[in-house]
Design a protein around this motif. Structure first.
Motif, mmCIF file in Angstrom:
data_model
loop_
_atom_site.group_PDB
_atom_site.id
_atom_site.type_symbol
_atom_site.label_atom_id
_atom_site.label_comp_id
_atom_site.label_asym_id
_atom_site.label_seq_id
_atom_site.Cartn_x
_atom_site.Cartn_y
_atom_site.Cartn_z
ATOM 1 N N ASN A 520 -38.632 -5.620 -0.424
ATOM 2 C CA ASN A 520 -37.932 -5.834 -2.053
ATOM 3 C C ASN A 520 -36.603 -6.988 -1.675
ATOM 4 O O ASN A 520 -35.607 -6.528 -0.961
ATOM 5 N N LYS A 521 -36.971 -8.103 -2.049
ATOM 6 C CA LYS A 521 -35.990 -9.096 -1.906
ATOM 7 C C LYS A 521 -34.845 -8.878 -2.668
ATOM 8 O O LYS A 521 -33.746 -9.339 -2.277
ATOM 9 N N VAL A 522 -34.879 -8.287 -3.787
ATOM 10 C CA VAL A 522 -33.748 -8.080 -4.639
ATOM 11 C C VAL A 522 -32.749 -7.076 -4.141
ATOM 12 O O VAL A 522 -31.517 -7.477 -3.975
ATOM 13 N N SER A 523 -33.085 -6.285 -3.182
ATOM 14 C CA SER A 523 -32.351 -5.383 -2.577
ATOM 15 C C SER A 523 -31.597 -6.079 -1.365
ATOM 16 O O SER A 523 -30.244 -5.976 -1.161
ATOM 17 N N LEU A 524 -32.249 -7.018 -0.663
ATOM 18 C CA LEU A 524 -31.692 -7.865 0.382
ATOM 19 C C LEU A 524 -30.585 -9.051 -0.115
ATOM 20 O O LEU A 524 -29.806 -8.968 0.052
ATOM 21 N N LEU A 525 -31.023 -9.536 -1.500
ATOM 22 C CA LEU A 525 -30.171 -10.573 -2.008
ATOM 23 C C LEU A 525 -28.978 -10.013 -2.328
ATOM 24 O O LEU A 525 -27.692 -10.384 -2.371
ATOM 25 N N LYS A 526 -28.870 -8.516 -3.085
ATOM 26 C CA LYS A 526 -27.890 -7.617 -3.502
ATOM 27 C C LYS A 526 -26.895 -7.328 -2.261
ATOM 28 O O LYS A 526 -25.581 -7.661 -2.400
ATOM 29 N N THR A 527 -27.588 -7.320 -1.213
ATOM 30 C CA THR A 527 -26.825 -6.981 0.023
ATOM 31 C C THR A 527 -26.016 -8.234 0.723
ATOM 32 O O THR A 527 -24.623 -8.288 0.659
ATOM 33 N N VAL A 528 -26.656 -9.542 0.667
ATOM 34 C CA VAL A 528 -25.973 -10.681 0.719
ATOM 35 C C VAL A 528 -25.029 -11.209 -0.234
ATOM 36 O O VAL A 528 -23.905 -11.626 0.218
ATOM 37 N N ASN A 529 -24.947 -10.866 -1.408
ATOM 38 C CA ASN A 529 -24.369 -11.116 -2.417
ATOM 39 C C ASN A 529 -22.931 -10.574 -2.227
ATOM 40 O O ASN A 529 -21.636 -10.591 -2.616
ATOM 41 N N GLY A 530 -23.126 -9.242 -1.614
ATOM 42 C CA GLY A 530 -22.107 -8.455 -1.266
ATOM 43 C C GLY A 530 -20.883 -8.843 -0.476
ATOM 44 O O GLY A 530 -19.864 -8.327 -0.112
ATOM 45 N N PHE A 531 -21.361 -9.690 0.370
ATOM 46 C CA PHE A 531 -20.592 -10.428 1.280
ATOM 47 C C PHE A 531 -19.477 -11.550 0.637
ATOM 48 O O PHE A 531 -18.544 -11.979 1.268
ATOM 49 N N PHE A 532 -19.638 -11.614 -0.612
ATOM 50 C CA PHE A 532 -18.886 -12.766 -1.505
ATOM 51 C C PHE A 532 -18.128 -12.018 -2.486
ATOM 52 O O PHE A 532 -18.530 -11.039 -3.319
ATOM 53 N N ALA A 533 -17.218 -12.724 -2.653
ATOM 54 C CA ALA A 533 -16.493 -12.542 -4.069
ATOM 55 C C ALA A 533 -17.316 -12.877 -5.439
ATOM 56 O O ALA A 533 -17.978 -13.593 -5.247
ATOM 57 N N LEU A 534 -16.714 -12.175 -6.683
ATOM 58 C CA LEU A 534 -17.658 -12.377 -7.776
ATOM 59 C C LEU A 534 -17.682 -13.798 -8.093
ATOM 60 O O LEU A 534 -18.812 -14.273 -8.500
ATOM 61 N N GLU A 535 -16.713 -14.548 -7.813
ATOM 62 C CA GLU A 535 -16.708 -16.085 -8.251
ATOM 63 C C GLU A 535 -17.569 -16.896 -7.304
ATOM 64 O O GLU A 535 -17.726 -18.049 -7.721
ATOM 65 N N ASN A 536 -18.105 -16.362 -6.236
ATOM 66 C CA ASN A 536 -18.609 -17.105 -5.141
ATOM 67 C C ASN A 536 -19.945 -16.473 -4.918
ATOM 68 O O ASN A 536 -20.506 -16.606 -3.690
ATOM 69 N N GLN A 537 -20.678 -16.042 -5.911
ATOM 70 C CA GLN A 537 -21.845 -15.457 -5.789
ATOM 71 C C GLN A 537 -23.025 -16.445 -5.425
ATOM 72 O O GLN A 537 -22.823 -17.799 -5.632
ATOM 73 N N LEU A 538 -24.134 -16.114 -4.884
ATOM 74 C CA LEU A 538 -25.209 -16.769 -4.702
ATOM 75 C C LEU A 538 -25.618 -17.794 -5.889
ATOM 76 O O LEU A 538 -25.923 -17.162 -6.925
ATOM 77 N N THR A 539 -25.979 -19.057 -5.519
ATOM 78 C CA THR A 539 -26.575 -19.775 -6.659
ATOM 79 C C THR A 539 -27.881 -20.003 -6.311
ATOM 80 O O THR A 539 -28.496 -19.423 -5.658
ATOM 81 N N LEU A 540 -28.834 -20.652 -7.373
ATOM 82 C CA LEU A 540 -29.958 -20.543 -7.288
ATOM 83 C C LEU A 540 -30.426 -21.456 -6.168
ATOM 84 O O LEU A 540 -31.569 -21.180 -5.312
ATOM 85 N N LYS A 541 -29.697 -22.377 -5.845
ATOM 86 C CA LYS A 541 -30.004 -23.421 -4.581
ATOM 87 C C LYS A 541 -29.977 -22.289 -3.287
ATOM 88 O O LYS A 541 -30.752 -22.454 -2.425
ATOM 89 N N ASP A 542 -28.686 -21.273 -3.350
ATOM 90 C CA ASP A 542 -28.864 -20.158 -2.090
ATOM 91 C C ASP A 542 -29.969 -19.451 -1.952
ATOM 92 O O ASP A 542 -30.396 -19.147 -0.926
ATOM 93 N N GLU A 543 -30.377 -19.148 -3.274
ATOM 94 C CA GLU A 543 -31.389 -18.099 -3.406
ATOM 95 C C GLU A 543 -32.709 -18.687 -2.780
ATOM 96 O O GLU A 543 -33.587 -17.910 -2.419
#
Length: 1181
Positions: A520-543
């Motif tokens: 499940n990639k969504v769960s992994l993305l959520k975990t990685v996003n948790g390393f950043f503040a709200l204004e610094n979330q993953l972009t499409l490029k990062d994803e």
């Protein structure tokens, strides 16, 4: 600081010192027919008012009431003396009354250069008397002056009050002639006794004692007196409560100055156990206090103390330490020999005593043996320890026998090493703090003028851009503004990480294991996003990057890959087969050189053992490792790439950007001071207006600043490059050079630093964000806008303002009630600077107006603020001492309307700042003759007017309290032009204000209120420009203002053929504008709407159209050389035969435009959109 109860009852009930003072003052005024009783009442009033002033020094009302009482008593005393002389010419008036009238009733803040020192002058205050006493050639009346000084000191000794004004008067007489040692000792003893017998520790007494010691005649100071004073101050110091930081600061400041005097007088053999050690230990502890001012004063006093020799010799200290060590060794050996564990604690206790401070003992011994006293190496105990092996006796003495070392437990040895490391870190930190003291001291010195603003600080709110959704098929994020806590956002920016923490790594490892099971990639993305503040979330490029890594991860973990690679290798036994198969099946090149080396080892092992199962197991372990490595490395790279390096703080003028920056710097210094390990960043606050000549010059700004402004040597600067910094650049809008890449131009990448920049948004053009990107990396940039105050923040600010003693007339509720009664005022005061101006001016404004339904706008507030400021300055000048030429100048100013003269002087000064390259800060010295009429001291009138302006002065630099005050005064000076009969010599006619939006806004607001008075003249300027080249500046100014207030030109004037070169028309809506055959060179058209505008055959050289919309615009035969069309829309525009040589066309949209015969830059076709454009027969250059 007065509380509400005090303010409510003080005047009416007389229950406080202030109330009692007012009561006695009124009674004294009623008793003027009975001078004897009146004098008694005046003195009682002054006594109570002095106590109230000591407790509430920020209260202007108390201060002015006290000065009034003193002035009236002085007049009454002089009247009594005159009456006595007239009644009996042979009767001399009381000397005591003369002394009190002349020297204990006046404010003595007289500038030193104004002291009358000629032989014929008679001193009128103690400063002047002291100056006369110290002259090398005294006049014949020397004995009379000395007698007068004696009488003043004796009168002070008799006085029980210890107010700051009295103390300031008498301490001027600290330095007395050699013959007056006895009277000096009387003065010194009086200060000591008053401190010793006072229930409260008065700051004025401590300051007075410091001054009396430091400025004494060296022949009058005795070593015994200094030691006696130290004993008394030590007792008082120990009695101060540990939470009373303010009293600790005052006492330690006095101790530091006392230590300086003791060192100068070469005091020695100070009792170590009784005096030296307790003070040494207390000051050393306080040097690391969280209160920065306390820590600084303690550090200073600590350094001063160690310059005083105590009564224990270095050899004696060393012997005591060694004795403890040998006793410890003996007892340790005895405990082991007799197998008595009970004796071990006693042995280790001796070791603790022996090793405690061993470095100091060794240092002392080496100093003793080598007989060297080198102040530069005084604290370098590591150096002295290295020299131990050169001194045989000391080596044998200090080194314990080998068998004893073996008996020390490993745990204790490790603990000892850790203690040494901690001491090393502490010492290294101390050395670093010494290096940084110049930066810290400079900052705290610079913010002293802004203490009021910092006291009133209210935590600001703001807006930041946060991602809310993504556009399919587009890598760009969609952002929207979200309300935020400014402090929290800045804290997040400072803490944004460039690598995963140990906890992050554990979380990621767990998430990877879960992903392997669930896919499940969504769960992994959520975990990685948790390393950043709200204004610094993953972009499409990062994803996308992360998606590639997860696919590679899954491919490497696939059992089919393992089987395929194993089978192919076993059938071929070739390393290349393994590499190629893994890359082919994972559809990417993931095997690197290091992997190949490992695979070769695995293959060689198989070739030796021929064990297929072992090979398959080892290969599987390699693929597992490689899979996790790819995913972890990808996440780490994303984290590193998203680390924020630059924060741009935007906010319109007066929203509190500078106050926030100063408060942040103060907080960061406090954090840095508190830390036990060197992890917190070093803050460096730079007010850009003062160093405009340094910034954006393509050089290392921080190195230049530290070298030129802070006087740090280059080796120290290079050492600091390894430290973490927070560079806070305040007032980017206040510099001239803004059109360059800030991060690269100032070489910030040479420093381990995060950069915070504050600026007004109106001073930045479209696409400004790129000008601040670190290394052109968008992901390292963050933006924040400070928003106006809400009602809650307004109420909190007013409450702070009242509670800090800035208002006696109104309490918080009264302010709020009055504000509600005035239309539009609530909207205006959402701006902090306007709120402060309102709180200052409102009481006087309401008092003068008969109706409370006042019509108040921004112009009124600034006008009223300045009037209130000048009125207070006038009252202040009435009180203070003035020399004859200043008295005459002041009399003339009062005859000609003092406030009006001050306003005119301020407008002229501000206008000169504007004409001098729009400077915000003026640096004046004797060589800078241009500023002599304003900043020189020869003209008494000039001196008094400058003294009355809302100026800040630091050394040779001058600037207004707030930039908006400067802008208002400049605007008023421009508006004066319309009153002149000779317009061609006025500021409006000769000086463009296109570069200063702040000035434009004030002028526009003023003109809009009286549009019918100004509009005809503005239109006349524009019309005249068609025929007269000399009217160009006035014409440009006129259209700048008219467009700013939203004038509809097609109904007012025919603009065809006019000359408005240099005008500022940015951010306006000017669709369908008719400007054919006009001169529009260097006009600022940024972000303007000019759809269907007619600019046919106009000259637009170097015009700036960045971000403008020129859809369907008529630009045939226009001269556009050097024009800037970056990000400009020119769809369907007609540019037939236009000349665009050297124009900037980056990202311009010429879709379907007509460019026949147009001259284009040679690079234009590569950087602009010409889809559907008619490019036939055009020429490139």
């Amino acid at each position: 600081m007065m509380n509400n109860i005090y303010k409510k009852f003080s005047k009416t009930t007389g229950k406080t010192h202030f109330g009692k003072g007012i009561k006695h003052l009124k009674e004294a005024q009623d008793q003027k027919n009975d001078p004897t009783n009146a004098v008694v009442l005046y003195k009682e009033a002054i006594r109570n008012l002095e106590i109230a002033h000591d407790h509430h020094q920020s209260s202007n009302e108390i201060k002015m009431t006290l000065e009034q009482a003193r002035r009236e008593l002085s007049l009454l005393d002089n009247k009594i003396i005159d009456n006595s002389q007239s009644l009996n010419e042979n009767t001399c008036p009381s000397e005591e009354n003369i002394i009190e009238a002349q020297f204990f009733t006046k404010n003595l803040l007289v500038p030193k250069n104004n002291l009358p020192l000629s032989e014929d002058d008679i001193p009128s205050n103690t400063l002047q008397l002291a100056c006369k006493l110290r002259q090398s050639e005294l006049p014949d009346k020397q004995e009379g002056l000395i007698t007068l000084a004696r009488q003043i000191i004796i009168e002070f000794v008799k006085t029980k009050a210890s107010g700051s004004d009295l103390v300031n008067e008498v301490i001027a007489l600290s330095y007395l002639p050699d013959s007056e040692k006895e009277i000096y000792k009387i003065l010194l003893d009086d200060f000591i006794n008053k401190i010793k017998n006072s229930c409260l520790l008065h700051d004025s007494l401590l300051k007075g004692l410091s001054h009396v010691i430091r400025h004494a005649n060296p022949k009058h100071l005795e070593l015994g007196d200094l030691v006696r004073i130290l004993k008394i101050l030590k007792e008082e110091f120990e009695n101060i409560h540990t939470q009373d930081k303010e009293q600790q600061i005052k006492m330690i400041r006095t101790l530091g100055q006392l230590f300086d005097a003791m060192a100068d007088c070469k005091v020695k053999d100070l009792r170590k156990e009784e005096l030296y050690n307790p003070l040494y230990n207390a000051l050393e502890k306080l040097s690391g206090d969280s209160n920065l001012e306390l820590a600084y004063q303690a550090k200073y006093a600590y350094q001063a103390l160690i310059c005083i020799r105590h009564d224990e010799s270095p050899w004696k200290t060393f012997q005591k330490r060694c004795t403890d060590i040998f006793q410890g060794l003996a007892k340790l050996a005895g405990a082991i020999t007799s197998i008595d564990p009970g004796r071990l604690p006693e042995a280790f206790e001796h070791f603790d005593k022996g090793f405690e401070g061993i470095e100091k003992a060794i240092k002392g011994a080496i100093v003793l043996v080598k007989e060297i006293h080198d102040d530069n190496d005084k604290n370098d105990w590591k150096y002295h320890l290295k020299q131990l092996d050169k001194v045989k006796n000391l080596r044998e003495l200090a080194s314990p026998p080998l068998f004893s070392i073996k008996l020390l437990s490993k745990a204790r040895y490790i603990n000892h090493l850790q203690l040494i490391q901690r001491d090393e870190l502490k010492k290294g930190r101390g050395e670093k703090l010494d290096q940084l003291s110049e930066l810290k001291d400079r900052f705290f010195s610079d913010i002293s003028e802004f203490n009021d603003d910092l006291d009133l600080y209210v935590k600001p709110r703001g807006k930041q851009k946060v991602p809310v959704k993504k556009l399919l098929g587009n890598e760009k994020m969609v952002f929207e503004d979200e309300d935020c806590d400014v402090e929290e956002v800045v804290d997040g920016f400072l803490k944004s990480k460039d690598e995963l923490t140990p906890d992050d790594k554990k979380i990621l490892e767990k998430a990877i294991d879960e992903f392997l099971n669930s896919k499940n990639k969504v769960s992994l993305l959520k975990t990685v996003n948790g390393f950043f503040a709200l204004e610094n979330q993953l972009t499409l490029k990062d994803e996308k990057i992360l998606d590639i890594a997860t696919n590679q991860f899954l491919a490497l973990k696939d059992k089919m890959l393992l089987e395929e690679v194993t089978n192919k290798f076993l059938s071929n036994s070739n390393c290349e087969v393994i590499n190629n198969t893994i890359n082919d099946l994972s559809k990417s090149t993931i095997i690197n050189d290091e992997d190949i080396k490992y695979i070769n080892i695995v293959v060689n092992e198989y070739m030796t053992s021929n064990d297929e199962k072992s090979f398959e197991r080892t290969l599987n372990e390699f693929l597992d490792f490689k899979a996790k490595k790819i995913l972890e490395t990808t996440v780490k790279k994303i984290v590193a790439s998203k680390c924020k390096k630059v924060l741009l703080i935007l906010g319109i003028g007066g929203t509190g950007k500078s106050t926030f920056n100063r408060n942040l710097t103060r907080h960061l210094w406090q954090e840095y001071n508190q830390q036990t390990m060197p992890q917190s960043p070093i803050p460096l606050f730079i007010a850009l207006a003062r160093i405009g000549k340094m910034i954006n010059k393509g050089e290392d700004l921080i190195e230049i600043y530290l070298k030129e402004e802070c006087s740090l040597p280059i080796n120290m600067i290079n050492n600091l490059r390894n430290e973490k910094f927070v560079i806070i650049l305040d007032g980017y809008d206040e510099i001239a050079e803004r059109d360059c890449q800030c991060y690269e131009s100032n070489r910030f990448s040479k420093w381990n630093a995060k950069v915070i920049i504050s600026c007004r948004p109106e001073y930045l053009g479209s696409g400004y964000e790129k000008m601040f990107y670190p290394k052109n990396d968008e992901s390292g940039f963050q933006e924040l806008t400070i928003t106006p105050f809400s009602k809650t923040e307004i109420q909190l600010y007013i409450k702070n303002y009242v509670n800090k003693g800035h208002s006696i007339h109104f309490d918080t509720d009264t302010y709020l009630q009055q504000i509600k009664k005035i239309p539009q005022l609530e909207d205006l005061i959402s701006n902090p600077i306007l709120l402060k101006i309102t709180l200052i001016a409102l009481p006087d404004l309401i008092e003068r107006e008969e109706t409370t339904a006042l019509q108040i706008n921004r112009i009124n507030l600034y006008e009223e603020f300045l009037k209130t400021w000048f009125d207070r300055a006038q009252k202040r000048l009435l009180i203070i001492q003035k020399i004859d030429k200043e008295k005459e100048a002041f009399r003339c100013l009062n005859l000609n309307d003092f406030s009006k003269s001050c306003l005119q002087f301020s407008k002229d000064f501000a206008a000169e700042m504007f004409k001098d390259n729009n400077k915000v800060v003026i640096e004046y010295n004797s060589n800078n003759s241009n500023w002599e009429p304003f900043l020189g001291n020869e003209d008494a009138k000039c001196y008094l007017l400058r003294f009355s302006m809302p100026l800040i002065r630091r050394r040779t630099e001058y600037w207004f309290l707030h930039k908006s005050i400067r802008d208002y005064l400049i605007a008023m000076k421009f508006l004066e032009s319309f009153k002149s009969t000779k317009l061609d010599v006025t500021l409006f006619y000769k000086q463009s204000f296109a570069s200063e939006p702040g000035v434009q806004q004030f002028i526009a607001e003023y003109i809009q209120q009286k549009l019918s008075d100004f509009e005809p003249k503005l239109l006349e300027f524009i019309e005249s420009s068609k025929k007269d080249e000399h009217v160009q500046i006035a014409s440009a100014n006129a259209i700048t203002i008219l467009s700013l207030i939203g004038a509809q030109f097609k109904n007012l004037i025919d603009l065809n053929g006019c000359n408005i070169s240099g005008a500022d028309l940015s951010n306006r809506i000017l669709n369908d504008l008719r400007l054919a055959k006009a001169k529009l060179n260097q006009v600022n058209f940024q972000n303007v709407k000019l759809r269907n505008a007619n600019l046919l055959s106009s000259s637009l050289r170097d015009a700036d159209f960045k971000g403008a919309d020129l859809t369907f615009a008529k630009l045939q035969s226009t001269l556009l050389q050097g024009a800037n069309f970056q990000n400009t829309t020119l769809q369907n525009a007609n540019l037939l035969n236009a000349n665009l040589q050297n124009a900037t066309l980056q990202n311009a949209n010429f879709q379907n435009a007509d460019l026949q015969y147009a001259k284009l830059p040679s690079t234009s076709l590569r950087c602009a959109n010409f889809k559907g454009a008619n490019l036939s027969r055009n020429g490139t250059c």
